[in-house]
Scaffold this motif. Structure first.
Motif, short mmCIF file in Angstrom:
data_model
loop_
_atom_site.label_atom_id
_atom_site.label_comp_id
_atom_site.label_asym_id
_atom_site.label_seq_id
_atom_site.Cartn_x
_atom_site.Cartn_y
_atom_site.Cartn_z
N TYR A 47 10.30 -0.49 -1.49
CA TYR A 47 8.83 -0.72 -2.25
C TYR A 47 7.93 -1.51 -0.98
O TYR A 47 6.72 -1.31 -1.01
N PHE A 48 8.45 -2.44 -0.19
CA PHE A 48 7.79 -2.96 0.79
C PHE A 48 6.99 -1.83 1.77
O PHE A 48 5.89 -2.08 2.04
N TRP A 49 7.79 -0.85 2.31
CA TRP A 49 7.30 0.07 3.10
C TRP A 49 6.56 0.94 2.15
O TRP A 49 5.27 1.30 2.81
N ILE A 85 -1.34 1.38 1.80
CA ILE A 85 -2.44 0.54 2.04
C ILE A 85 -2.96 1.21 3.34
O ILE A 85 -4.24 1.32 3.44
N LEU A 86 -2.08 1.61 4.30
CA LEU A 86 -2.44 2.09 5.45
C LEU A 86 -3.08 3.72 4.99
O LEU A 86 -3.89 3.76 5.63
N ALA A 87 -2.66 4.25 4.17
CA ALA A 87 -3.14 5.62 3.79
C ALA A 87 -4.68 5.48 3.10
O ALA A 87 -5.53 6.13 3.34
N PHE A 88 -4.77 4.35 2.44
CA PHE A 88 -6.15 3.94 1.95
C PHE A 88 -6.96 3.70 2.82
O PHE A 88 -8.07 4.31 2.75
N GLY A 146 4.41 -9.97 -4.48
CA GLY A 146 2.81 -9.95 -3.84
C GLY A 146 2.86 -8.44 -3.31
O GLY A 146 3.57 -7.72 -3.49
N VAL A 147 1.52 -8.07 -2.67
CA VAL A 147 1.09 -6.95 -2.17
C VAL A 147 1.17 -7.34 -0.80
O VAL A 147 0.49 -8.01 -0.26
N HIS A 148 1.97 -6.61 0.10
CA HIS A 148 2.28 -6.61 1.48
C HIS A 148 1.79 -5.58 2.29
O HIS A 148 1.88 -4.32 2.06
N PHE A 149 1.32 -5.94 3.43
CA PHE A 149 0.75 -4.90 4.43
C PHE A 149 1.38 -5.13 5.74
O PHE A 149 0.86 -6.01 6.49
#
Length: 175
Positions: free
Chosen positions: A43-45, A51-54, A114-117
């Motif tokens: 899930y982290f990856w 987010i990178l794709a967005f 959380g939401v991680h990038f």
């Protein structure tokens, strides 16, 4: 006429990224939280690359608006032109919608860390809420399935024109 080099580059980079994300999403969804270490890593990856794709699609949309796009071949039948227009529109909508739903899903999940990038903690947009999580989880899943279907049609159409309808070869414009 070919697409600009920047459009072609972003297209293929985002294609690899999106296909990887969809594949990872299908792979990881059957895991329950019994194997917490394995599933959290997946899930982290998935979140980080999502987010990178967005970010890529945001750049892609801005870049696309700055360039003149080649038209579809004149000899292409009208129904194929309409199908191509529908598929491209649907792909762009889904490239924006799927990661937004994923972000909201992660924000609403009460057990999320959380939401991680890639190690950077991003703000959660909404408070933990199981009902919102269930809705966004379902929407994220079904929008991803729709994404896979439209993407498969997009790829099949490009291959069809490349192999069986060479005078309307649209793949050459993006290579």
């Amino acid at each position: 006429m070919k697409y600009s080099i920047s459009i072609r580059s972003i297209h293929w980079l985002s294609a690899v990224l999106i296909i990887g994300l969809l594949t990872l999403g299908i792979y990881m969804t059957p895991f329950d939280m019994d194997n917490i270490e394995h599933s959290e890593s997946l899930y982290f990856w998935h979140k980080s690359f999502g987010i990178l794709a967005f970010l890529f699609v945001t750049i892609r949309i801005i870049n696309r608006r700055r360039h003149t796009l080649p038209g579809l071949p004149k000899g292409m039948p009208q129904h194929e032109k309409l199908a191509a227009k529908f598929a491209h529109t649907a792909l762009y909508v889904l490239m924006v919608l799927v990661p937004i739903l994923g972000y909201l899903q992660s924000s609403a999940y009460e057990f999320s860390s959380g939401v991680h990038f890639f190690g950077i903690d991003l703000p959660e947009l909404i408070p933990d809420n199981q009902s919102v999580f269930e809705i966004t989880n379902t929407l994220h899943k079904w929008a991803s399935y729709a994404f896979i279907a439209v993407l498969a049609a997009h790829i099949a159409g490009a291959i069809k024109h490349r192999l069986f309808d060479k005078e309307n070869d649209v793949l050459n414009r993006i290579l």
